[in-house]
Every structure is written in C-alpha cells, then in structure tokens.
Design a protein around this motif. Structure first.
Motif, PDB file in Angstrom:
ATOM      1  N   TYR A   5       5.547  -6.334   6.744  1.00 22.39           N
ATOM      2  CA  TYR A   5       5.121  -5.602   7.938  1.00 22.39           C
ATOM      3  C   TYR A   5       4.422  -6.527   8.934  1.00 22.39           C
ATOM      4  N   ILE A   6       3.541  -7.387   8.444  1.00 25.35           N
ATOM      5  CA  ILE A   6       2.842  -8.339   9.319  1.00 25.35           C
ATOM      6  C   ILE A   6       3.853  -9.247  10.009  1.00 25.35           C
ATOM      7  N   LEU A  52       0.868  -1.178   0.000  1.00 35.84           N
ATOM      8  CA  LEU A  52       0.000   0.000   0.000  1.00 35.84           C
ATOM      9  C   LEU A  52       0.900   1.222   0.000  1.00 35.84           C
ATOM     10  N   THR A  53       0.430   2.309  -0.595  1.00 35.45           N
ATOM     11  CA  THR A  53       1.243   3.527  -0.599  1.00 35.45           C
ATOM     12  C   THR A  53       1.210   4.172   0.777  1.00 35.45           C
ATOM     13  N   LYS A  54       2.237   4.951   1.048  1.00 33.97           N
ATOM     14  CA  LYS A  54       2.321   5.676   2.323  1.00 33.97           C
ATOM     15  C   LYS A  54       1.100   6.582   2.486  1.00 33.97           C
ATOM     16  N   GLU A  55       0.692   7.233   1.403  1.00 30.91           N
ATOM     17  CA  GLU A  55      -0.453   8.147   1.442  1.00 30.91           C
ATOM     18  C   GLU A  55      -1.741   7.395   1.768  1.00 30.91           C
ATOM     19  N   CYS A  56      -1.910   6.237   1.157  1.00 25.97           N
ATOM     20  CA  CYS A  56      -3.106   5.420   1.399  1.00 25.97           C
ATOM     21  C   CYS A  56      -3.169   5.005   2.871  1.00 25.97           C
ATOM     22  N   VAL A  57      -2.050   4.511   3.392  1.00 22.46           N
ATOM     23  CA  VAL A  57      -2.008   4.069   4.790  1.00 22.46           C
ATOM     24  C   VAL A  57      -2.259   5.251   5.717  1.00 22.46           C
ATOM     25  N   SER A  58      -1.649   6.387   5.438  1.00 21.89           N
ATOM     26  CA  SER A  58      -1.830   7.569   6.277  1.00 21.89           C
ATOM     27  C   SER A  58      -3.294   7.990   6.314  1.00 21.89           C
ATOM     28  N   THR A  59      -3.936   7.990   5.147  1.00 19.01           N
ATOM     29  CA  THR A  59      -5.353   8.362   5.081  1.00 19.01           C
ATOM     30  C   THR A  59      -6.212   7.372   5.850  1.00 19.01           C
ATOM     31  N   ILE A  91       7.051   1.345   6.659  1.00 21.16           N
ATOM     32  CA  ILE A  91       7.471   1.878   5.360  1.00 21.16           C
ATOM     33  C   ILE A  91       8.809   1.294   4.927  1.00 21.16           C
ATOM     34  N   ASP A  92       8.848   0.845   3.683  1.00 19.83           N
ATOM     35  CA  ASP A  92      10.112   0.444   3.059  1.00 19.83           C
ATOM     36  C   ASP A  92      10.803   1.740   2.637  1.00 19.83           C
ATOM     37  N   PRO A  93      11.989   2.042   3.176  1.00 22.60           N
ATOM     38  CA  PRO A  93      12.627   3.336   2.881  1.00 22.60           C
ATOM     39  C   PRO A  93      12.982   3.518   1.406  1.00 22.60           C
TER      40      PRO A  93
END
Length: 200
Positions: free
Chosen positions: A154-155, A113-120, A142-144
C-alpha cells in the motif's frame, strides 16, 4: 461582493504562485477571484499538502476577509499558501515514517492489518475519515484475495514519486533557490553625514 474587491490585481511572480493560482481558479466558479471557504481544504490538499481539519480552519481564519465572510479572495490565499509551502508546512509523511507507523500498529510484524482494524483506526482515532474517504482508501489498500491491508504494498502504491515539477514542495525549493539575494540595507543619511565629516 464588493466590486472593488473583484478588481484587486493579483500578480503571479513565479511557477509556485502560478500552480497555486491555477488550483484556486478551478474552484472560482464565478470568475471573480474568490472561492467558497468550504473549498479551501480541497484546494490546499489538491496541491499536495496534508493539513488536518484544524489546520485548514487556521488557514481560513488567517485569510478570510471579515468584509466578505464565507469566501476567500485569491489576493489573500495566494501569498499565504505560497508561504506555507515554502516553509514545508503540512508536507506528506515520508515512506519511512508511514512504514514506522504501520509497524507500530502491527506489533506481531505480520506485514498486514485487517480491514476491520484499519476501518476502526481511520474512523475513530486521530482525525477520523468520513465513509467516502474510508471507502476510497480501502479500495486502494485492501488486497481483494485476503481482505487485509498489506501495508508495504500500500505504501508503495501511495508513494510513487511525482516528477519534481508535480511536487509542490520541490517546486517551492526551486523558486526560493532562484530568488536573487536581497539588496544591501539602505544607508541612513546620518552615515553619509559622518562620512562627509570624516572626509573634511
């Protein structure tokens, strides 16, 4: 605070209760077997439970003493939280449940998932994270290199199995299994009288 309340004895009967009491005592800054109600969520989550904010409020309502508003005494906290854990309430999601949830959010099955999607999602849907909680999650997730959340990785980071002694729900199951069976119900006097009449 009433001096009598400070002196309420709080017996510790098993390893589960010891673990709960130890977590509670970390936040008992005055050493009087009480904590500020604002610490209840931190303590319960620190034990490995995952209640929502609404569920934390339900716990507080159930155990807050109206005589001492704003604080929780160990004598109320300990049995209530031990019962919650014994009943497996607020248990964390399994890796399979988490993966299913991520798959729902990733219909194209890209594996991230994108950082933006997760943040939202984390700040606007369900029970929103505050900025500190979001930053803490993203630091791990987040993968840097790609700035995405590769959710299977992540899981796996989240789900390293704690040893049984560290898993509060497994500890509760062990304590329950070690309890002796309940004694038979006491016989009523009338049953003794009937037995005596039958005998004569």
């Amino acid at each position: 605070m009433d001096e009598e309340e400070e002196d309420i004895p709080v017996p510790i009967n098993n390893d589960l209760e010891r673990k709960i009491a130890d977590a509670f005592e970390v936040f008992d800054h005055a050493g009087n077997k009480t904590v500020d109600i604002r610490e209840v969520g931190t303590i319960v989550r620190g034990l490995g439970c995952c209640p929502t904010e609404a569920e934390i409020q339900e716990i507080i309502v159930a155990i807050e003493d109206p005589q001492t508003p704003g604080s929780i005494h160990l004598s109320k906290f300990l049995p209530y939280v031990a019962q919650i854990i014994t009943e497996h309430k607020y248990e964390p999601a399994s890796p399979e449940e988490l993966l299913k949830a991520f798959h729902t959010l990733d219909p194209e099955q890209r594996g991230f998932l994108t950082k933006e999607c997760v943040s939202t999602l984390m700040t606007q849907d369900g029970e929103p994270f505050n900025q500190d909680e979001l930053d803490e999650m993203l630091e791990i997730a987040i993968d840097p290199h790609t700035q995405t959340v590769p959710y299977e990785y992540y899981i796996n980071q989240l789900m390293h199995e704690p040893p049984d002694a560290d898993n509060i729900y497994k500890l509760a199951d062990r304590v329950e299994a070690e309890k002796p069976p309940p004694p038979p119900p006491p016989r009523r006097m009338s049953s003794y009288l009937r037995a005596a009449e039958d005998f004569t």
